[in-house]
Write an enzyme that holds these catalytic residues in place. Structure first.
Site, PDB file in Angstrom:
ATOM      1  N   LYS A  78       0.811  -1.227   0.051  1.00 49.54           N
ATOM      2  CA  LYS A  78       0.048  -0.050   0.180  1.00 49.54           C
ATOM      3  C   LYS A  78       0.983   1.392  -0.058  1.00 49.54           C
ATOM      4  O   LYS A  78       1.829   1.355   0.682  1.00 49.54           O
ATOM      5  CB  LYS A  78      -0.683  -0.082   1.210  1.00 49.54           C
ATOM      6  CG  LYS A  78      -2.039   1.146   1.400  1.00 49.54           C
ATOM      7  CD  LYS A  78      -2.744   0.883   2.644  1.00 49.54           C
ATOM      8  CE  LYS A  78      -3.862   1.589   2.884  1.00 49.54           C
ATOM      9  NZ  LYS A  78      -4.827   1.485   4.019  1.00 49.54           N
ATOM     10  N   SER A 153      -9.589   1.042   3.078  1.00 48.64           N
ATOM     11  CA  SER A 153      -8.841   1.799   2.324  1.00 48.64           C
ATOM     12  C   SER A 153      -7.845   1.341   1.425  1.00 48.64           C
ATOM     13  O   SER A 153      -7.153   1.934   0.573  1.00 48.64           O
ATOM     14  CB  SER A 153      -8.131   3.028   3.403  1.00 48.64           C
ATOM     15  OG  SER A 153      -7.329   2.540   4.057  1.00 48.64           O
ATOM     16  N   SER A 177      -9.660  -1.495   7.144  1.00 49.16           N
ATOM     17  CA  SER A 177      -9.051  -1.361   5.891  1.00 49.16           C
ATOM     18  C   SER A 177      -8.306  -2.605   5.008  1.00 49.16           C
ATOM     19  O   SER A 177      -7.784  -2.439   3.731  1.00 49.16           O
ATOM     20  CB  SER A 177      -8.030  -0.277   5.615  1.00 49.16           C
ATOM     21  OG  SER A 177      -8.754   0.978   5.848  1.00 49.16           O
TER      22      SER A 177
HETATM   23  N1  GLN Z   1     -13.197   2.738   6.811  1.00 50.01           N
HETATM   24  C1  GLN Z   1     -12.538   3.472   8.076  1.00 50.01           C
HETATM   25  C2  GLN Z   1     -12.048   4.861   7.966  1.00 50.01           C
HETATM   26  O1  GLN Z   1     -12.199   5.291   6.992  1.00 50.01           O
HETATM   27  C3  GLN Z   1     -11.171   2.244   8.323  1.00 50.01           C
HETATM   28  C4  GLN Z   1      -9.979   2.833   7.317  1.00 50.01           C
HETATM   29  C5  GLN Z   1      -8.913   2.036   7.855  1.00 50.01           C
HETATM   30  O2  GLN Z   1      -8.982   1.056   8.416  1.00 50.01           O
HETATM   31  N2  GLN Z   1      -7.527   2.866   7.412  1.00 50.01           N
HETATM   32  O3  GLN Z   1     -11.392   5.351   8.790  1.00 50.01           O
END
Ligand code: GLN
Length: 474
Positions: A78, A153, A177
């Site tokens: 990532k 994400s 994510s």
């Molecule tokens: N969807 C969650 C957020 O927007 C988790 C994102 C993540 O785990 N980085 O914060």
């Protein structure tokens, strides 16, 4: 060559002399380049470095596969994980041209185990999102059906594996994510225990929640990567000095007597009926293999989304203060004063969702509101951790859906942040408690979209968690 190769299959090709690392890397880069226009999963393709690294391995690959667990394996990470002198954007304009001077520990450990970094994956800006529609570099598409989001994400990292480009990739998981995109793309995704993997070189989102973990097509490959990246690191004081077991050897597939907790709070309102049916069928499968199903309770489930979005945004507002146009990345032009430099750099550099989070988090931390929001959220977080401690007195792993629905359409929720946040209900709770959890495919909806089963373990009990997932996968 079949579309999706596991680590073992690539190693077999190396051992038999049917392929070399340069050949594997070359085909991988070709697939990545051919698919990227359609999927937009990659922000930087590490073409030259990967080819050089692969060529250097060609001569000795047959012996290397015996000593290095990831010898000659192409990997994707990532784009919030630093790799020295490779562009690392975090999906943001503000880091659009950032070249980190050092490599993240998790990435370094993959390379030490023999892996070859072929590309950096697209992501929601600063890992804020659940659909990978918040990247400054465009939306990522789900390879199963490109009208749908891949989840987020870490959408790009999930797509890299789901599209058959690489056997494994790394993502980060602050509130789901890794697990939610794994669920949306039909692959395996693991968030380890808080402290299991060093975050040195991971651009911080919410430091009390962030963890790095693998995506894979099989539980075995996830176990291999977890063994490679785990362990204490003097550069990250939150990484714990617990021994790292060989997670692969824990995969016996025997779950006789394993107590699987099922919390009714995770099967109620808001849960899609096809997801519910698939997850319940998966739990029955575990029972058929000898597991004992027990009811456990997570009574604070109804508060977790609110608690998470206060704590995560509060921490983000503090972590993101460092992006000021002075030290890193983008700087606005012709500012007439320092405050104008800060203001315009941040206004031009950050996207809408990141700004929303910074404002929300700053508000939650500001004097007069701190007690009512941030401190209260911390109290509920402690109660939630306690719910898990009590549940784990009665069971060894907990089974829930990973997400309340399968993948949704691109654009379907992008104008409704609250609807987007509510989809995180089953995943954020795991990060708040700090425990490990894995998402594994357990079926598909009538529209052909994958469904994920989430299995949750106790702190540092990844070996048992992975074995439960492996037993189901068999
Ligand atoms: N969807 C969650 C957020 O927007 C988790 C994102 C993540 O785990 N980085 O914060």
């Amino acid at each position: 060559m079949s579309n999706k190769l596991t680590i073992e299959e690539i190693h077999n090709l190396y051992e038999s002399g049917d392929a070399t690392p340069s050949e594997i890397v070359r085909t991988t880069l070709e697939k990545i380049e051919a698919d990227n226009e359609r999927l937009n999963a990659y922000l930087t393709i590490n073409r030259e470095n990967a080819s050089i690294a692969a060529t250097a391995m060609d001569a000795d690959i047959r012996s290397a596969v015996k000593t290095k667990p990831l010898a000659g394996i192409p990997v994707v990470v990532k784009d919030n994980l630093c790799a020295a002198r490779v562009r690392t954007t975090c999906g943001s304009q503000i880091l659009g041209n950032y070249l980190p001077p050092y490599t993240a520990t998790a990435v370094k450990k993959l390379e030490d185990a023999g892996a070859i970094l072929v590309a950096k994956a697209n992501m929601d800006e600063f890992a804020m999102g659940s659909s990978t529609e918040n990247s400054a570099f465009g939306t990522v598409r789900n390879p199963i059906n490109t009208d749908y989001v891949p989840g987020g994400s870490s959408g790009g990292s999930a797509v890299a594996v789901a599209a058959g480009h690489v056997p494994v990739s790394l993502g980060s998981d602050t509130g789901g994510s890794i697990r939610q995109p794994a669920s949306f793309c039909g692959i395996v995704g693991l968030k380890p225990t808080y402290g299991r993997v060093s975050r040195f070189g991971l651009v911080a989102y919410a430091s009390s929640l962030d963890q790095i973990g693998p995506f894979a097509t099989s539980v075995k490959d996830a176990a291999r990567v977890l063994t490679a990246i785990s362990g204490h690191d003097r550069h990250d004081s939150t990484s714990v000095n617990e021994p790292v077991p060989d997670y692969l050897s824990a995969l016996t597939g025997d779950i006789k007597g394993l107590r699987v907790g099922v919390p009714p709070e995770c099967f109620g309102e808001g849960l899609d009926s096809e997801v519910k049916a698939s997850v319940e069928a998966a739990i029955t499968r575990l029972k058929d293999r000898g597991a004992e199903i027990v009811e456990v309770h997570l009574p604070h489930t109804k508060y977790v989304v609110a608690v998470y979005y206060l704590i995560a945004t509060a921490e983000a507002s503090s972590n993101l203060a460092r992006f000021d146009g002075v030290r890193y990345g983008y700087r606005t032009e012709d500012a007439r004063s320092l405050s104008e430099l800060y203001r315009r750099t941040r206004d031009e550099g950050f996207g809408a969702e990141v700004k929303r989070r910074i404002m929300l988090g700053t508000f939650a931390l500001s004097s007069g509101y701190y007690d009512a929001y941030y401190e209260k959220a911390q109290r509920v977080r402690a109660m939630l951790a306690n719910d898990f401690a009590e549940a784990f007195n009665k069971c060894d792993v907990i089974a829930t859906p990973t997400a309340p629905t399968p993948a949704f359409k691109v654009g379907e929720k992008s104008d409704d942040p609250l609807a987007m946040y509510l989809g995180d209900i089953y995943t954020v709770t795991i990060n708040l408690a700090g425990v490990p959890a894995i998402s594994i495919p357990c079926g598909a909806s009538s529209a052909g979209l994958p469904i994920g089963l989430q299995l949750i373990g106790n702190h540092f009990d990844e070996a048992r968690l992975l074995n439960a997932a492996f037993a189901y996968e068999q």
